[in-house]
Write a protein that holds these residues in place. Structure first.
Motif, PDB file in Angstrom:
ATOM      1  N   UNK A 125       0.819  -1.213   0.000  1.00 28.06           N
ATOM      2  CA  UNK A 125       0.000   0.000   0.000  1.00 28.06           C
ATOM      3  C   UNK A 125       0.855   1.266   0.000  1.00 28.06           C
ATOM      4  N   UNK A 126       2.164   1.121  -0.151  1.00 23.18           N
ATOM      5  CA  UNK A 126       3.048   2.275  -0.199  1.00 23.18           C
ATOM      6  C   UNK A 126       3.596   2.440  -1.609  1.00 23.18           C
ATOM      7  N   UNK A 127       4.132   3.623  -1.899  1.00 26.55           N
ATOM      8  CA  UNK A 127       4.553   4.009  -3.241  1.00 26.55           C
ATOM      9  C   UNK A 127       6.077   3.905  -3.329  1.00 26.55           C
ATOM     10  N   UNK A 128       6.578   2.775  -3.846  1.00 30.89           N
ATOM     11  CA  UNK A 128       8.010   2.508  -3.889  1.00 30.89           C
ATOM     12  C   UNK A 128       8.568   2.704  -5.295  1.00 30.89           C
ATOM     13  N   UNK A 129       9.825   3.126  -5.360  1.00 31.98           N
ATOM     14  CA  UNK A 129      10.502   3.265  -6.644  1.00 31.98           C
ATOM     15  C   UNK A 129      11.995   3.029  -6.463  1.00 31.98           C
ATOM     16  N   UNK A 130      12.637   2.527  -7.523  1.00 33.91           N
ATOM     17  CA  UNK A 130      14.091   2.342  -7.566  1.00 33.91           C
ATOM     18  C   UNK A 130      14.633   3.272  -8.641  1.00 33.91           C
ATOM     19  N   UNK A 131      15.560   4.149  -8.267  1.00 32.07           N
ATOM     20  CA  UNK A 131      16.060   5.129  -9.213  1.00 32.07           C
ATOM     21  C   UNK A 131      17.498   4.823  -9.633  1.00 32.07           C
ATOM     22  N   UNK A 132      18.291   5.829  -9.925  1.00 33.02           N
ATOM     23  CA  UNK A 132      19.582   5.660 -10.608  1.00 33.02           C
ATOM     24  C   UNK A 132      20.578   4.816  -9.810  1.00 33.02           C
ATOM     25  N   UNK A 133      21.052   3.680 -10.383  1.00 36.90           N
ATOM     26  CA  UNK A 133      21.987   2.799  -9.686  1.00 36.90           C
ATOM     27  C   UNK A 133      23.440   3.038 -10.098  1.00 36.90           C
ATOM     28  N   UNK A 134      24.340   2.360  -9.400  1.00 39.90           N
ATOM     29  CA  UNK A 134      25.725   2.233  -9.845  1.00 39.90           C
ATOM     30  C   UNK A 134      26.213   0.854  -9.427  1.00 39.90           C
ATOM     31  N   UNK A 191       2.232  10.441   3.861  1.00 43.37           N
ATOM     32  CA  UNK A 191       2.616  11.426   2.861  1.00 43.37           C
ATOM     33  C   UNK A 191       4.074  11.834   2.910  1.00 43.37           C
ATOM     34  N   UNK A 192       4.798  11.443   3.937  1.00 43.98           N
ATOM     35  CA  UNK A 192       6.218  11.783   4.013  1.00 43.98           C
ATOM     36  C   UNK A 192       7.029  10.893   3.075  1.00 43.98           C
ATOM     37  N   UNK A 193       8.240  11.354   2.753  1.00 42.08           N
ATOM     38  CA  UNK A 193       9.089  10.646   1.797  1.00 42.08           C
ATOM     39  C   UNK A 193      10.292  10.055   2.507  1.00 42.08           C
ATOM     40  N   UNK A 194      10.537   8.775   2.271  1.00 42.29           N
ATOM     41  CA  UNK A 194      11.669   8.063   2.831  1.00 42.29           C
ATOM     42  C   UNK A 194      12.642   7.749   1.706  1.00 42.29           C
ATOM     43  N   UNK A 195      13.885   8.227   1.819  1.00 44.26           N
ATOM     44  CA  UNK A 195      14.899   7.977   0.804  1.00 44.26           C
ATOM     45  C   UNK A 195      16.143   7.379   1.447  1.00 44.26           C
ATOM     46  N   UNK A 196      16.742   6.391   0.782  1.00 40.66           N
ATOM     47  CA  UNK A 196      17.967   5.797   1.300  1.00 40.66           C
ATOM     48  C   UNK A 196      18.619   4.980   0.190  1.00 40.66           C
ATOM     49  N   UNK A 197      19.815   4.499   0.460  1.00 34.97           N
ATOM     50  CA  UNK A 197      20.559   3.690  -0.503  1.00 34.97           C
ATOM     51  C   UNK A 197      20.668   2.271   0.036  1.00 34.97           C
ATOM     52  N   UNK A 198      20.453   1.297  -0.845  1.00 36.98           N
ATOM     53  CA  UNK A 198      20.594  -0.109  -0.499  1.00 36.98           C
ATOM     54  C   UNK A 198      21.723  -0.730  -1.320  1.00 36.98           C
ATOM     55  N   UNK A 199      22.174  -1.908  -0.885  1.00 35.81           N
ATOM     56  CA  UNK A 199      23.263  -2.610  -1.557  1.00 35.81           C
ATOM     57  C   UNK A 199      22.816  -4.035  -1.863  1.00 35.81           C
ATOM     58  N   UNK A 200      23.105  -4.487  -3.074  1.00 40.38           N
ATOM     59  CA  UNK A 200      22.865  -5.875  -3.458  1.00 40.38           C
ATOM     60  C   UNK A 200      24.156  -6.429  -4.057  1.00 40.38           C
ATOM     61  N   UNK A 201      24.310  -7.751  -4.009  1.00 46.32           N
ATOM     62  CA  UNK A 201      25.555  -8.370  -4.459  1.00 46.32           C
ATOM     63  C   UNK A 201      25.279  -9.627  -5.276  1.00 46.32           C
ATOM     64  N   UNK A 202      26.275  -9.963  -6.112  1.00 44.03           N
ATOM     65  CA  UNK A 202      26.240 -11.199  -6.877  1.00 44.03           C
ATOM     66  C   UNK A 202      27.668 -11.618  -7.163  1.00 44.03           C
ATOM     67  N   UNK A 203      27.871 -12.904  -7.426  1.00 43.55           N
ATOM     68  CA  UNK A 203      29.193 -13.363  -7.839  1.00 43.55           C
ATOM     69  C   UNK A 203      29.319 -13.426  -9.352  1.00 43.55           C
TER      70      UNK A 203
END
Length: 498
Positions: A103-112, A133-145
């Motif tokens: 029920x929340x509005x999620x998006x994934x933006x510019x990666x590196x 109505x507030x906005x939560x922004x942060x950076x996450x990390x994912x990994x692969x071999x």
């Protein structure tokens, strides 16, 4: 977020919504070389040369049906071996990889993305509009071999990057230290695990006050280049797109002698989308390409076999697919373009000539790897060699190899570690023990268990014929023992079966 920034983001949202519902009805093949991906909408490209010798990019994805930035829910990977033929490796991470409330509005933006010692690290910003109505922004990390596998989230929220955690950009310097840059000119040093910021974040001094977003750092001939998307205002007037009184949607850059600044502002490296494009279609009754009226700019820079390239995005494809170039396209249905990036003799950047043709196809004809044979070294200092091994027996020692032909470029250097100090490093230098530092392998007690004892590092400007010097720096008089020292990624490998 200050008032000006808030107004800017609200204006982007309103304009993107107003344009986002136009249908992609034209199914004719796209007639030009730029953009390079034409079967889907891609944006925010992050290009990197990987250990397979191929040039890869990860991109955010604009939704086929529009809907603006809120509908960006995936990260895609593509690779090339000739700068023209791009292979789609599919989605490597998406919104469903997160356990998020529906029920929340999620998006994934510019990666590196970056590779280090057997692991590919993907950094990406999460944006969530909470139920209040507030906005939560942060950076996450994912990994692969592997770049051919889906990525797994290893840190769903980086600590120390909460403030305006948008557009993360990772940069590993030649001394092995890794940095992360993100919005509001913020940056920090990455921990050895590449998942956390070491200590506190700080603000990068770029010598200007026009930073908006899209941080990117690269290095050339010892100079650090930081490029970014500038603050802009007002829509582009069809009758006066170059209005000098309007703040432009450019990519500007600053340079310096340290990745932590301070930097000196230099000017513009990429003007607004569609500026000065020749040979392209013209908007009806105007002398410029249709996508000249859209605003967005996001740049990634990479060197590949003697040429640097700027990756950016335009609305050219959406203009074609929606209106067959009779309209400007949708600025939240963007597509990655590539053009050559060149420099003046003094190191300043020549503003990029945006083209509809794209870049020239290249052919790379050299071995994938070059082995350095310990017994063929022409000079050693403070170490011993056998047929297969190099044993460093002093706090500082070195071994030199004569006239190694690195051709048009090798991008990684690797060794098999048989014994490592608790703290140390191996520097890969050109011509002398104090010569140009191309890269550094950092050593500690973890090396023997990580990546099956294999360690490597990314290299810069590893090209041409040079003496190659490996400098071993061991603390506390501990030994380093290695075998199989070699350059790799000098030519692209063929695609693996997926």
């Amino acid at each position: 977020m200050n008032k000006l920034t808030l107004i800017f983001f609200l204006s982007i949202f309103c304009v993107s919504v107003s344009f986002s519902q136009k249908k992609n009805t034209n199914t004719k093949p796209y007639p030009y070389g730029n953009p390079v991906i034409t079967h889907m909408y891609t944006a925010d490209a992050a290009p990197k040369v990987m250990p397979d010798g191929r040039l890869w990019m990860v991109t955010s994805v604009d939704h086929e049906n529009g809907g603006g930035y809120a509908t960006m829910h995936a990260i895609h990977a593509f690779s090339t071996d000739d700068m023209v033929t791009w292979i789609d490796h599919g989605e490597i991470l998406g919104i469903d990889d997160f356990d998020v409330p529906k029920n929340e509005d999620w998006a994934i933006w510019a990666p590196d993305i970056v590779y280090r010692n057997g692991v590919y690290y993907l950094y990406f910003p999460m944006r969530n509009v909470l139920s209040d109505g507030s906005i939560d922004r942060y950076v996450a990390v994912a990994e692969s071999d592997s770049m051919y596998k889906r990525f797994k989230i290893t840190n769903p929220r980086m600590t120390g990057v909460e403030k305006a955690g948008l557009d993360p950009a990772v940069f590993i310097d030649d001394d092995g230290i890794a940095y992360l840059y993100w919005n509001q000119q913020l940056m920090g040093v990455l921990e050895a695990n590449m998942r956390e910021i070491k200590g506190n974040m700080f603000k990068l001094d770029i010598g200007a006050n026009n930073f908006m977003e899209a941080a990117w750092m690269h290095k050339r001939k010892g100079v650090y280049y930081f490029n970014y998307h500038t603050k802009y205002n007002n829509v582009v007037s069809p009758e006066n797109p170059n209005d000098p009184n309007r703040l432009k949607s450019n990519l500007d850059y600053s340079i310096g002698t340290s990745p932590k600044g301070p930097l000196t502002y230099q000017g513009t490296m990429n003007f607004e989308l569609g500026s000065n494009v020749v040979n392209g279609p013209k908007l009806k009754d105007h002398n410029y390409v249709p996508w000249r009226l859209t605003q967005s700019n996001h740049g990634g820079v990479v060197e590949y076999h003697g040429q640097e390239y700027l990756f950016y995005h335009t609305s050219a494809l959406s203009s074609w697919r929606q209106d067959e170039f009779n309209g400007e396209g949708t600025w939240t249905q963007r597509s990655v373009c590539i053009d050559a990036l060149n420099y003046n003799e003094d190191g300043t950047i020549i503003p990029v000539q945006q083209t509809i043709e794209g870049v020239k196809k290249i052919t790379i004809n050299q071995p994938f790897s070059i082995q350095l044979k310990p017994k063929k070294a022409f000079h050693v200092e403070g170490l011993k060699t056998s047929k297969e091994k190099i044993i460093s027996i002093k706090n500082t020692s070195s071994i030199s190899f004569k006239n190694i032909d690195l051709g048009s470029g090798y991008y990684y250097f690797g060794v098999k570690l048989l014994k490592t100090p608790s703290k140390g490093k191996i520097e890969i230098r050109k011509d002398s023990v104090n010569g140009y530092l191309m890269g550094t392998i950092l050593l500690d007690n973890n090396n023997s268990t990580l990546n099956k004892g294999y360690a490597d590092t990314f290299l810069r400007e590893a090209n041409g014929i040079h003496h190659i010097v490996l400098v071993f720096i061991n603390e506390n008089s501990e030994q380093t023992i290695i075998s199989e020292p070699h350059f790799l990624a000098g030519s692209p490998k063929k695609i693996e079966h997926q």
